[in-house]
Structure formats: structure tokens, C-alpha cells
Design an enzyme around this catalytic site. Sequence first.
Site, PDB file in Angstrom:
ATOM      1  N   ARG A  16      32.829  27.791  33.420  1.00  0.00           N
ATOM      2  CA  ARG A  16      31.702  28.729  33.435  1.00  0.00           C
ATOM      3  C   ARG A  16      31.937  29.979  32.570  1.00  0.00           C
ATOM      4  O   ARG A  16      31.038  30.768  32.349  1.00  0.00           O
ATOM      5  CB  ARG A  16      31.383  29.131  34.892  1.00  0.00           C
ATOM      6  CG  ARG A  16      30.740  28.010  35.676  1.00  0.00           C
ATOM      7  CD  ARG A  16      30.817  28.245  37.175  1.00  0.00           C
ATOM      8  NE  ARG A  16      32.105  27.821  37.747  1.00  0.00           N
ATOM      9  CZ  ARG A  16      32.420  27.892  39.040  1.00  0.00           C
ATOM     10  NH1 ARG A  16      31.557  28.397  39.899  1.00  0.00           N
ATOM     11  NH2 ARG A  16      33.599  27.483  39.481  1.00  0.00           N
ATOM     12  N   GLN A  77      49.346  20.038  36.374  1.00  0.00           N
ATOM     13  CA  GLN A  77      48.293  19.164  36.895  1.00  0.00           C
ATOM     14  C   GLN A  77      47.544  18.672  35.655  1.00  0.00           C
ATOM     15  O   GLN A  77      46.718  19.393  35.104  1.00  0.00           O
ATOM     16  CB  GLN A  77      47.364  19.985  37.809  1.00  0.00           C
ATOM     17  CG  GLN A  77      46.309  19.173  38.485  1.00  0.00           C
ATOM     18  CD  GLN A  77      45.210  20.044  39.085  1.00  0.00           C
ATOM     19  OE1 GLN A  77      45.034  21.209  38.703  1.00  0.00           O
ATOM     20  NE2 GLN A  77      44.468  19.480  40.022  1.00  0.00           N
ATOM     21  N   GLY A 106      44.016  31.471  41.339  1.00  0.00           N
ATOM     22  CA  GLY A 106      44.415  32.407  40.285  1.00  0.00           C
ATOM     23  C   GLY A 106      43.285  33.286  39.779  1.00  0.00           C
ATOM     24  O   GLY A 106      43.491  34.131  38.895  1.00  0.00           O
ATOM     25  N   GLU A 158      31.479  23.703  50.790  1.00  0.00           N
ATOM     26  CA  GLU A 158      31.290  24.238  49.435  1.00  0.00           C
ATOM     27  C   GLU A 158      29.806  24.407  49.115  1.00  0.00           C
ATOM     28  O   GLU A 158      28.966  23.673  49.629  1.00  0.00           O
ATOM     29  CB  GLU A 158      31.936  23.286  48.417  1.00  0.00           C
ATOM     30  CG  GLU A 158      33.444  23.251  48.491  1.00  0.00           C
ATOM     31  CD  GLU A 158      34.061  24.629  48.297  1.00  0.00           C
ATOM     32  OE1 GLU A 158      33.845  25.238  47.246  1.00  0.00           O
ATOM     33  OE2 GLU A 158      34.753  25.102  49.216  1.00  0.00           O
ATOM     34  N   ASN A 230      34.381  33.603  38.126  1.00  0.00           N
ATOM     35  CA  ASN A 230      34.081  32.295  37.546  1.00  0.00           C
ATOM     36  C   ASN A 230      33.284  32.389  36.256  1.00  0.00           C
ATOM     37  O   ASN A 230      33.176  31.417  35.524  1.00  0.00           O
ATOM     38  CB  ASN A 230      33.322  31.447  38.564  1.00  0.00           C
ATOM     39  CG  ASN A 230      34.140  31.252  39.834  1.00  0.00           C
ATOM     40  OD1 ASN A 230      35.198  30.640  39.796  1.00  0.00           O
ATOM     41  ND2 ASN A 230      33.689  31.830  40.927  1.00  0.00           N
ATOM     42  N   ASN A 379      53.025  74.201   7.506  1.00  0.00           N
ATOM     43  CA  ASN A 379      51.590  74.069   7.260  1.00  0.00           C
ATOM     44  C   ASN A 379      51.393  73.021   6.172  1.00  0.00           C
ATOM     45  O   ASN A 379      51.910  73.157   5.063  1.00  0.00           O
ATOM     46  CB  ASN A 379      50.996  75.406   6.821  1.00  0.00           C
ATOM     47  CG  ASN A 379      49.487  75.305   6.737  1.00  0.00           C
ATOM     48  OD1 ASN A 379      48.791  75.482   7.738  1.00  0.00           O
ATOM     49  ND2 ASN A 379      48.979  74.989   5.558  1.00  0.00           N
ATOM     50  N   ALA A 425      49.853  73.667  -4.663  1.00  0.00           N
ATOM     51  CA  ALA A 425      48.731  72.740  -4.473  1.00  0.00           C
ATOM     52  C   ALA A 425      48.652  71.752  -5.632  1.00  0.00           C
ATOM     53  O   ALA A 425      48.973  72.082  -6.775  1.00  0.00           O
ATOM     54  CB  ALA A 425      47.437  73.535  -4.380  1.00  0.00           C
ATOM     55  N   ARG A 442      52.595  69.610 -11.536  1.00  0.00           N
ATOM     56  CA  ARG A 442      51.250  69.211 -11.934  1.00  0.00           C
ATOM     57  C   ARG A 442      51.058  69.626 -13.392  1.00  0.00           C
ATOM     58  O   ARG A 442      51.775  70.498 -13.893  1.00  0.00           O
ATOM     59  CB  ARG A 442      50.191  69.879 -11.043  1.00  0.00           C
ATOM     60  CG  ARG A 442      50.202  71.384 -11.148  1.00  0.00           C
ATOM     61  CD  ARG A 442      49.256  72.043 -10.163  1.00  0.00           C
ATOM     62  NE  ARG A 442      49.182  73.463 -10.429  1.00  0.00           N
ATOM     63  CZ  ARG A 442      49.137  74.399  -9.492  1.00  0.00           C
ATOM     64  NH1 ARG A 442      49.178  74.089  -8.212  1.00  0.00           N
ATOM     65  NH2 ARG A 442      49.051  75.665  -9.847  1.00  0.00           N
TER      66      ARG A 442
HETATM   67  C1  UD1 Z   1      37.042  27.882  45.327  1.00  0.00           C
HETATM   68  C2  UD1 Z   1      36.900  27.301  46.755  1.00  0.00           C
HETATM   69  C3  UD1 Z   1      35.781  28.036  47.478  1.00  0.00           C
HETATM   70  C4  UD1 Z   1      36.063  29.514  47.495  1.00  0.00           C
HETATM   71  C5  UD1 Z   1      36.290  30.057  46.084  1.00  0.00           C
HETATM   72  C6  UD1 Z   1      36.771  31.477  46.150  1.00  0.00           C
HETATM   73  C7  UD1 Z   1      37.574  24.961  46.649  1.00  0.00           C
HETATM   74  C8  UD1 Z   1      37.115  23.564  46.655  1.00  0.00           C
HETATM   75  N1  UD1 Z   1      36.646  25.911  46.682  1.00  0.00           N
HETATM   76  O1  UD1 Z   1      35.850  27.583  44.628  1.00  0.00           O
HETATM   77  O2  UD1 Z   1      35.673  27.554  48.816  1.00  0.00           O
HETATM   78  O3  UD1 Z   1      34.995  30.206  48.134  1.00  0.00           O
HETATM   79  O4  UD1 Z   1      37.282  29.292  45.389  1.00  0.00           O
HETATM   80  O5  UD1 Z   1      36.837  32.076  44.889  1.00  0.00           O
HETATM   81  O6  UD1 Z   1      38.766  25.191  46.629  1.00  0.00           O
HETATM   82  N2  UD1 Z   1      42.158  24.971  39.977  1.00  0.00           N
HETATM   83  C9  UD1 Z   1      43.240  24.180  39.659  1.00  0.00           C
HETATM   84  N3  UD1 Z   1      43.065  22.838  39.568  1.00  0.00           N
HETATM   85  C10 UD1 Z   1      41.873  22.237  39.797  1.00  0.00           C
HETATM   86  C11 UD1 Z   1      40.768  23.058  40.132  1.00  0.00           C
HETATM   87  C12 UD1 Z   1      40.952  24.416  40.213  1.00  0.00           C
HETATM   88  O7  UD1 Z   1      44.345  24.684  39.465  1.00  0.00           O
HETATM   89  O8  UD1 Z   1      41.804  21.008  39.702  1.00  0.00           O
HETATM   90  C13 UD1 Z   1      42.350  26.439  40.055  1.00  0.00           C
HETATM   91  C14 UD1 Z   1      41.491  27.202  39.064  1.00  0.00           C
HETATM   92  O9  UD1 Z   1      42.192  27.427  37.841  1.00  0.00           O
HETATM   93  C15 UD1 Z   1      41.206  28.489  39.815  1.00  0.00           C
HETATM   94  C16 UD1 Z   1      41.290  28.105  41.276  1.00  0.00           C
HETATM   95  O10 UD1 Z   1      41.948  26.854  41.329  1.00  0.00           O
HETATM   96  O11 UD1 Z   1      42.182  29.490  39.549  1.00  0.00           O
HETATM   97  C17 UD1 Z   1      39.909  27.984  41.937  1.00  0.00           C
HETATM   98  O12 UD1 Z   1      39.103  27.067  41.211  1.00  0.00           O
HETATM   99  P1  UD1 Z   1      37.572  27.343  40.956  1.00  0.00           P
HETATM  100  O13 UD1 Z   1      37.035  26.231  40.155  1.00  0.00           O
HETATM  101  O14 UD1 Z   1      37.360  28.716  40.490  1.00  0.00           O
HETATM  102  O15 UD1 Z   1      37.008  27.183  42.468  1.00  0.00           O
HETATM  103  P2  UD1 Z   1      35.671  27.825  43.036  1.00  0.00           P
HETATM  104  O16 UD1 Z   1      34.531  26.984  42.615  1.00  0.00           O
HETATM  105  O17 UD1 Z   1      35.621  29.262  42.733  1.00  0.00           O
HETATM  106 MG    MG Z   2      36.723  30.425  41.442  1.00  0.00          MG
END
Ligand code: UD1
Ligand code: MG
Length: 452
Positions: A16, A77, A106, A158, A230, A379, A425, A442
Site C-alpha cells: 500500500r 521468509q 515492524g 481481520e 500501511n 574581517n 581588495a 592585482r
Molecule cells: C496486522 C494484523 C491486524 C492488526 C494490524 C496492526 C494480521 C493478520 N493482522 O494487519 O490484526 O490490527 O497488523 O497494525 O496479523 N509481515 C511479514 N510477513 C508477512 C506479512 C507481514 O513479515 O507474510 C510483516 C510486515 O512487514 C509488517 C507486519 O508483518 O511489518 C504487519 O503486516 P501488515 O501487512 O502491515 O499487517 P496489517 O494488515 O497491518
Molecule cells: Mg500493518
Amino acid sequence: MNNFSAVILAAGPGTRMLSSLPKVMHKLSGKPLLRWVLDSVVKLKPDSIVIVLGYKANVIKDYLLESNFKNIKFVYQEKQLGTAHAVMQTEEIFKNYDGSIVVVNGDVPLIKSSTLMSLVKNNKKNEASVTVLSAKIDNPFGYGRIVRENGFLERIVEEKDATILDKRIKEVNSGIYCFDKSLWKSLLEIKSNNAKKEYYITDTIAILKRLGKKVSLVMVKDESEIKGINSREELLQTEDVLRAKKVNELLNAGVTILDAKNVYVSYDAKIGRETVIYPGVFIDVGVSIGEGCVIKGASYILNSRINKGSVILYSYIEGASIEANVKIGPFANIRYGTVLKENVKIGNFSEIKNSVIAKNSKINHLSYIGDAQIGKNVNIGAGTITCNYDGVNKYRTIIGENAFIGSNVNFVAPVEIGREALIAAGSTITCDVPSKKLAIARAKQEIKRKRF
Ligand code: UD1
Ligand code: MG
């Protein structure tokens, strides 16, 4: 041993954000989102910190290594199949570990260390298998909702899977949890039969309940603490929240800010009492400003120290150390490695780089001073230039104290001017000038008959 470890999830691309940079590397007040989370986690000294990386892992890893973060473990991952799948990648690391596991998204930059600690404590005190951090939020759109039954946490749903009724719930999941060892068992049962076809960490709640485990909640009062980023819009909103907090902190510490909506002050700025910040000022990271300073109009300051009583007018300052009662600008460019001692004056359209200018010296108009050392009470006349670069190397110009430099002088470096010397100067100075001597370099003026 603190008996808990932390897992930070940072593998997602952050679709996003519409960006080629991983989302967690986008900066909030000059600092990447992940770094905010990490700084809060590090303060707690967990037994270990594991970061789950995936999308552009090297960009993140290189940044963290460059920033001198040590003792962090990375796991990868490869395909981002969801937050539960991300946590699963860390199982191997924790297979012989008995402590609690704090899982933090994160992208939640404003989370405080003390709040993280309260989760750990709550989980222990209540002998729960998981404690979820939640908050009540005015606009819960996009967050997982906390579904309670008889007041107790039942499950998390969710946004994309929520019913109309669920969507009305204003208590949301922060994406921050503290688990005991039953985390690993619950992860095995997670399925991806949901709207996003992902493995959700949030499903662990209902699973743990089904397994007869205790699940618990800690609700944080300040909703900004759990704000997840996000999109760029959410980044800007959080930037605004952070800035408003910083501005209030400074006002309460005796700083005058004339227009809070028209200044940018980094979270780490230190500003002394009775300093006045005018509209249009941008104070970036690594800045400290002393008491009683005035910073006016369209000034940008980065990684610099400015001492008390100094006045900065419409100027750019980066990597400089500025002592007390210095006056800069309007329209000066003060660059890295510059040290301006007490009472120095740098005037309009002057650029100073990697130079030390001693007490009471003045460079008031249209000058370039680079790689120079200028003594006190000197100066420098208008339009004076240090010619410090021959296209390959840089050379130094040294000017002794009480020297007087006329207007439009070129110093072809390396060159040294003695104390109390006088430079006429328009001179182009190519050889050293002894102390107390006058140098003129000069062409002599001629007067000729005018032809027409
Ligand atoms: C997630 C939560 C939601 C919560 C929200 C809070 C889930 C399913 N949902 O949604 O309930 O209200 O955070 O901000 O957990 N990431 C990975 N690997 C993945 C997917 C995501 O490492 O496969 C990491 C992303 O880099 C990110 C964090 O997990 O730092 C959260 O992922 P994001 O996609 O932002 O989840 P939200 O839709 O915000
Ligand atoms: Mg998020």
C-alpha cells in the site's frame, strides 16, 4: 536472562506504500519505521532479537549493520504468506528456549518500551499463553478487531473477514503480542482459509482458547502508540502526531514556537529555553540548539550544534558546530566540518565548508570559505574566495588573527596569511604573506584617453 525474546516482523513489501523501498524503511521524522520499533525493543534488553526479513532483505540488513546494531538475528521468509507464517520462520531459533516471545509488527513505530514490558509482565502475572496489546480507536478501519465475549477476549477478526457487526468494534489489535511456548503449537493449526488467503498470527487467539489456554489483553490508552503504518497517508498522519507531541514538549520546556503547523522539528531535537522558532524552520535529526537563540524563516538545520544566543536567518546548516552569539544569514550555507566560534558573523550569500572561524571574525557578504582556518578578529571582505580545489586535490588556507582581507580577494590554496596582515581588495594571493605586511596582487590601474 530477562526470560523473554523479541521477534520483529519486517518481511512484507508494504504494497500500500506503492514504493520500491520496503515499507519498514520509510522514514518517520528522519528515522526508518523499523528503527523506531527496534529502538524500543533494544531498551528492554531481551535475551535475543530476531527480525524476519523477506522483501528486499538486504536493504534492511545493510542499514541495520551500518547503524551498528549487533546481536540481532535475521531469518528469511521467502514468500510472504502472512504474519503467522513469518513467525513460524523463527521456530528453529527458539526450539530450546523457555522464555516468552514478544512479537511486534515492524510497522508500529510509536510503541513504547514500557508498554512492551507491561505485556510481558501481564502474561506472566496472569499465567496466560498470550497477551494481546489493544487500543480503542476512533477510526478502526483496516485493523483487526478485538472480539470479546462476556468482556473477555475471544478472537481477533481481520477487516477483510469482518461482518458488519464486527466492523463496528472500536477496539483494535495493535499487532503486538506476548506469547508463552504454546505459540509454536498454535501456529501448527493455522489455516489460510480467509479473505487474504494468508496465515494470520491473529488466529492464534481462538486456537489457544480452543486448546484450553488462557488468553489475555492489555489496552493502551494513547491510541497513537499502536498506530500501524500501511500507506503514505498513515505515515503523514503519524508524522503529524509525533510533531505535535514534540512541539508541545518544547513549548513546555520554555521554547517559543510561533506557528506550530509551519515548523518541522525532529523527535530528537534538543532546544534550550527562550529560543524562538519562527515559521518555516526545518530542524532535522541530530540538532541541539542552546538557550535564547532565534531561528528565522526557511532555515534548514541537520546534525549540528548551535550554542546559546545565536541567530540564524534564512540559512542552510549541516554538520556544523556553532558557538555562542553567532549570527548567520540571511541566506548562508554552512556545510559539514564547519566550526564557528563565539561572536562570529556570517552574512548573506556566504558559503563555509570544513573551516574553523575563530572568535569575532566576520565574513559578511558573498564569500566562499572552504578548508580554511581563520584566526580571531579577522574581517573578510565581500566576495572573497578560497580557491581550495585544483580539480584533483583540496588545499587549506590559513589566515592569522586580526588580519584584514579587502573585498574580492582570491586565496589560491595552499596559502598562509600572517597575523595582522592586510590584503588589498581585488588581490589574487598565490604566495604566503608574512605578519603585519600589506599584500597587493592585482594589475595596476591605467588611465587612457577615451576614444568615443
Ligand atoms: C496486522 C494484523 C491486524 C492488526 C494490524 C496492526 C494480521 C493478520 N493482522 O494487519 O490484526 O490490527 O497488523 O497494525 O496479523 N509481515 C511479514 N510477513 C508477512 C506479512 C507481514 O513479515 O507474510 C510483516 C510486515 O512487514 C509488517 C507486519 O508483518 O511489518 C504487519 O503486516 P501488515 O501487512 O502491515 O499487517 P496489517 O494488515 O497491518
Ligand atoms: Mg500493518
